[in-house]
Design a protein around this motif. Structure first.
Motif, mmCIF file in Angstrom:
data_model
loop_
_atom_site.group_PDB
_atom_site.id
_atom_site.type_symbol
_atom_site.label_atom_id
_atom_site.label_comp_id
_atom_site.label_asym_id
_atom_site.label_seq_id
_atom_site.Cartn_x
_atom_site.Cartn_y
_atom_site.Cartn_z
ATOM 1 N N THR A 33 0.651 -1.124 0.227
ATOM 2 C CA THR A 33 0.109 0.116 0.115
ATOM 3 C C THR A 33 0.850 1.137 -0.147
ATOM 4 O OG1 THR A 33 -0.079 0.002 2.443
ATOM 5 C CG2 THR A 33 -1.724 -1.181 0.998
ATOM 6 N N GLN A 34 0.505 2.250 -0.613
ATOM 7 C CA GLN A 34 1.173 3.546 -0.803
ATOM 8 C C GLN A 34 0.571 4.692 -0.122
ATOM 9 O OE1 GLN A 34 2.401 4.264 -4.792
ATOM 10 N NE2 GLN A 34 2.684 6.472 -4.376
ATOM 11 N N GLN A 35 1.081 5.252 0.714
ATOM 12 C CA GLN A 35 0.455 6.161 1.613
ATOM 13 C C GLN A 35 1.438 7.651 1.330
ATOM 14 O OE1 GLN A 35 0.553 5.087 5.824
ATOM 15 N NE2 GLN A 35 -0.629 3.155 5.320
ATOM 16 N N ALA A 36 0.644 8.530 1.281
ATOM 17 C CA ALA A 36 1.319 9.805 1.077
ATOM 18 C C ALA A 36 1.530 10.427 2.574
ATOM 19 C CB ALA A 36 0.210 10.862 0.341
ATOM 20 N N THR A 37 2.901 11.350 2.250
ATOM 21 C CA THR A 37 3.262 11.846 3.529
ATOM 22 C C THR A 37 3.727 13.575 2.922
ATOM 23 O OG1 THR A 37 5.683 11.393 2.746
ATOM 24 C CG2 THR A 37 4.587 9.692 4.205
ATOM 25 N N PRO A 38 3.711 14.376 4.049
ATOM 26 C CA PRO A 38 4.243 15.612 3.484
ATOM 27 C C PRO A 38 5.503 15.814 2.617
ATOM 28 C CG PRO A 38 3.417 15.538 5.778
ATOM 29 C CD PRO A 38 3.854 14.159 5.508
ATOM 30 N N ASP A 39 6.374 15.044 2.827
ATOM 31 C CA ASP A 39 7.757 15.026 1.985
ATOM 32 C C ASP A 39 7.645 13.944 0.933
ATOM 33 O OD1 ASP A 39 8.282 17.192 3.758
ATOM 34 O OD2 ASP A 39 9.272 15.806 5.218
ATOM 35 N N GLY A 40 6.616 13.127 0.654
ATOM 36 C CA GLY A 40 6.888 12.075 -0.362
ATOM 37 C C GLY A 40 5.942 11.053 -0.176
ATOM 38 N N PHE A 41 6.293 9.625 0.138
ATOM 39 C CA PHE A 41 5.223 8.742 0.386
ATOM 40 C C PHE A 41 5.986 7.537 1.008
ATOM 41 C CE2 PHE A 41 7.082 7.908 -3.793
ATOM 42 C CZ PHE A 41 7.382 6.530 -3.741
#
Length: 697
Positions: A33-41
């Motif tokens: 699963t791919q989860q977005a983060t403020p600086d990337g993922f």
């Protein structure tokens, strides 16, 4: 935790990179699963469990430095994850396709004010030039310099012809303009008033009638100069300055100089301590005062200075060379004739481009900076020290940016930002792009609020380099014409200081040129012997080549810093005098080979890195340079007696066979200066009354 990927993304728009990353499609399975983060993922692998009971994970994040975006990917466990290689390879390929290298052209000047024309593209540059005295004129000069450089690089097969034989007929308009002009007669005509005035003043004091042409108001400089006491001593020994005058020219003298390159991302063998060089570039010269004093000495010796005068063309005849110029404020045509024309116009010299078929240089250092007269908080920098070479980050948009910082007069600090650059028509190297970097990232390098700084003046220019194998592979002379300084690519491959290189070789150039003039040996076959070629410098061009990112290529972001730290780490372990000699272009054959072997032993990957950057063709060229250096060092050892013998037979040989004497004198200098081992002559050339020259043999 293990680092798997480190990329330089050549854009300053980190928001665009992050938005794209959070939408990128990667070759994953349903268990990832791919989860977005403020600086990337984050990529979470739900089918496995880590050592601490959490899902295995790849973390991709970005940050910004030097107006460049960087990306790293980490794995949180020690063992490889499913499809890890395919995922990272796909990510890298998609990033390269989405964010390729971009080499922007300067915008056209569409309004009366250059500030208005450039504000949209270069807002920081316009803002801080507006804070400088005469900022608009300075920025116009930056723009002119870049346009002229680009024209020469992008049209290498069609250099503008400015040197003509006397038999060729000028254009009718020029012929009408100059036909009624009287001609002033000189022995030497110098074109270029920065480095040119120093040499011109020396020759004028020897009794020659000298004319200096300068496009700008005389004495104006867009670069500052640093040198050591030992190097400046040659100007004192030549009689141009007294020791007291030298002291009056010193703006500042620091106690120690530092060399340190960013190594946070380097492997352990490529980390290095600070290299200390207390006697390298430790004297800050008041450049404008130096030029003014040189000009006064030139005029006192009977020379003339035509400033605000643009060189148009030169016609070379059998008896003299005639130079046609325009006085810019009045647009009045003026011409002069002389026995010899000296090209000291620097990197933008149309003469150098013409003589070398449009390929005057192999490399260049686009250099920008400023003199700042205060505004830093206490403790930011101690003026007792200089930062000779420093990097605070890895490769930035295809360039390894390097800083220099030198104390000046009073509270002044002179900053430079430059990079080693491979000359390429698609990417000539941009001063305007560099200035936008400079004003934006200065607070990253030295803590400051740029709005509070007192901006005194800009410093900028293109500093060229030529990868020479032997002395004869670059044309620096024609009949009644010779090039010196940056126009002859006379510079150091390491610190690219044309001023220091000229001063170090001035006794050699002066003696040879004086000999040629006294005997009227002014044909190309004689003048081509008057050059400051050093085989020990030519062999080090591979060092600067290894600091250039080829146009359109991506390499590991930390690569250049790793190579620099390898070499400078070895120098830091050596006695101080060895590092001093290396940086001042005085390293001999044994120290060079010892250092090269140590570097290869410490970091075996270095050879592969250099191969990757230089390629087979340039490595073969370098092998030719190395063989020539070896032969030159061997000849210097075997024929070390020749300079002394030449001095003994000079009284007999010179008046009878002046051409043979000039050749022998040039060979004597090649055996000493040419391998980085200068020897002081018993006496410098003496002033003399010029008499009718003897017929050359």
């Amino acid at each position: 935790m293990k680092e798997l990927l480190y990329l330089e993304i050549p854009t300053s728009d980190i928001a665009a990179v992050r938005d794209w990353l959070q939408q990128v499609s990667l070759p994953t399975t349903s268990e990832v699963t791919q989860q977005a983060t403020p600086d990337g993922f984050r990529l979470c692998f739900t089918g496995t469990t880590g050592a601490i009971g959490t899902a295995d994970e790849l973390s991709v994040f970005t940050w910004s430095l030097q107006r460049t975006t960087y990306l790293k990917a980490f794995r949180w466990t020690d063992r490889p994850l499913l499809q890890e290689r395919e995922i990272l390879q796909s990510l890298s390929q998609q990033i390269r396709a989405r964010f390729p290298h971009h080499y922007p052209q300067p915008p056209a000047l569409t309004s009366a004010s250059i500030f208005e024309s450039l504000h949209e593209r270069y807002p920081q540059t316009v803002h801080y030039f507006q804070k400088m005295p005469n900022g608009e004129a300075h920025l116009n000069r930056v723009y002119w310099w870049e346009q002229r450089w680009r024209e020469g690089v992008q049209n290498p097969q069609q250099p503008k012809q400015v040197i003509f034989s006397a038999d060729s007929r000028p254009e009718p308009a020029l012929q009408d303009q100059f036909q009624d002009q009287s001609q002033d007669q000189y022995d030497l005509i110098y074109v270029g008033g920065a480095l040119g005035v120093i040499h011109a003043a020396v020759m004028a004091r020897l009794g020659y009638r000298v004319l200096l042409l300068e496009r700008l108001p005389f004495g104006r400089m867009n670069r500052e100069w640093n040198i050591s006491r030992a190097e400046f001593q040659s100007l004192i020994e030549l009689g141009l300055f007294t020791a007291a005058e030298f002291e009056s020219l010193i703006a500042a003298e620091y106690q120690d100089g530092f060399h340190k390159f960013f190594d946070a991302n380097n492997p352990p063998q490529c980390k290095a301590p600070v290299l200390h060089t207390p006697t390298v570039l430790n004297i800050a010269i008041d450049a404008e005062k130096l030029l003014k004093l040189s000009g006064e000495k030139l005029r006192a010796a009977g020379g003339d200075i035509w400033d605000e005068t643009e060189f148009l063309r030169a016609e070379i005849g059998s008896e003299c060379v005639t130079v046609q110029t325009t006085h810019l404020p009045s647009q009045q045509a003026r011409q002069a004739s002389g026995r010899l024309l000296v090209d000291a116009m620097g990197t933008a010299s149309p003469i150098a481009w013409q003589l070398n078929g449009g390929r005057a240089f192999d490399s260049v250092c686009p250099t920008v900076g400023a003199v700042i007269d205060g505004g830093f908080e206490p403790g930011v920098w101690d003026a007792r020290f200089g930062d000779v070479l420093n990097s605070h980050g890895d490769i930035s948009r295809g360039r390894q940016l390097i800083w220099e910082l030198f104390p000046g007069r009073g509270s002044e600090l002179t900053f430079y930002l430059f990079h080693y650059h491979q000359v390429h028509p698609e990417n000539p190297g941009s001063l305007l792009e560099m200035y936008e970097d400079f004003f934006t990232i200065l607070p990253e390098y030295r803590r400051c609020d740029p709005e509070k700084l007192i901006w005194k003046k800009p410093t900028f220019g293109y500093i060229p380099g030529h990868f020479s194998i032997r002395a004869s592979d670059r044309q620096v002379a024609f009949d009644r014409l010779i090039a010196i300084g940056d126009a002859a690519s006379l510079q150091s491959p390491l610190v690219f200081t044309g001023f220091g290189s000229l001063v170090r070789n001035l006794p050699r150039l002066t003696d040879l040129l004086d000999t040629a003039l006294r005997h009227d040996l002014l044909q190309a076959k004689h003048l081509t012997q008057i050059r400051a070629f050093q085989s020990n410098i030519s062999v080090t061009w591979l060092f600067s080549k290894g600091m250039m990112v080829p146009t359109g290529r991506f390499i590991a972001p930390e690569r250049v810093n790793a190579m620099l730290n390898t070499f400078f780490g070895i120098l830091a372990e050596q006695p101080p005098e060895l590092a001093d000699r290396f940086v001042k272009d005085r390293a001999g054959w044994l120290p060079f080979n010892r250092m090269a072997l140590q570097a290869a032993w410490r970091n075996p990957a270095l050879l592969l890195w250099i191969w990757e950057l230089a390629g087979a063709r340039d490595l073969l060229r370098w092998l030719g340079s190395y063989i020539n250096f070896t032969l030159s060092a061997l000849l210097s050892w075997l024929l070390g007696w020749l300079p002394s013998f030449a001095n003994q037979i000079q009284p007999w040989l010179e008046p009878r066979y002046p051409a043979v004497w000039l050749w022998l004198l040039a060979q004597s200098y090649a055996l000493t200066y040419g391998v980085g081992q200068p020897q002081s002559k018993s006496a410098p050339p003496q002033p003399h009354l010029r008499v009718k020259p003897e017929s050359p043999v």
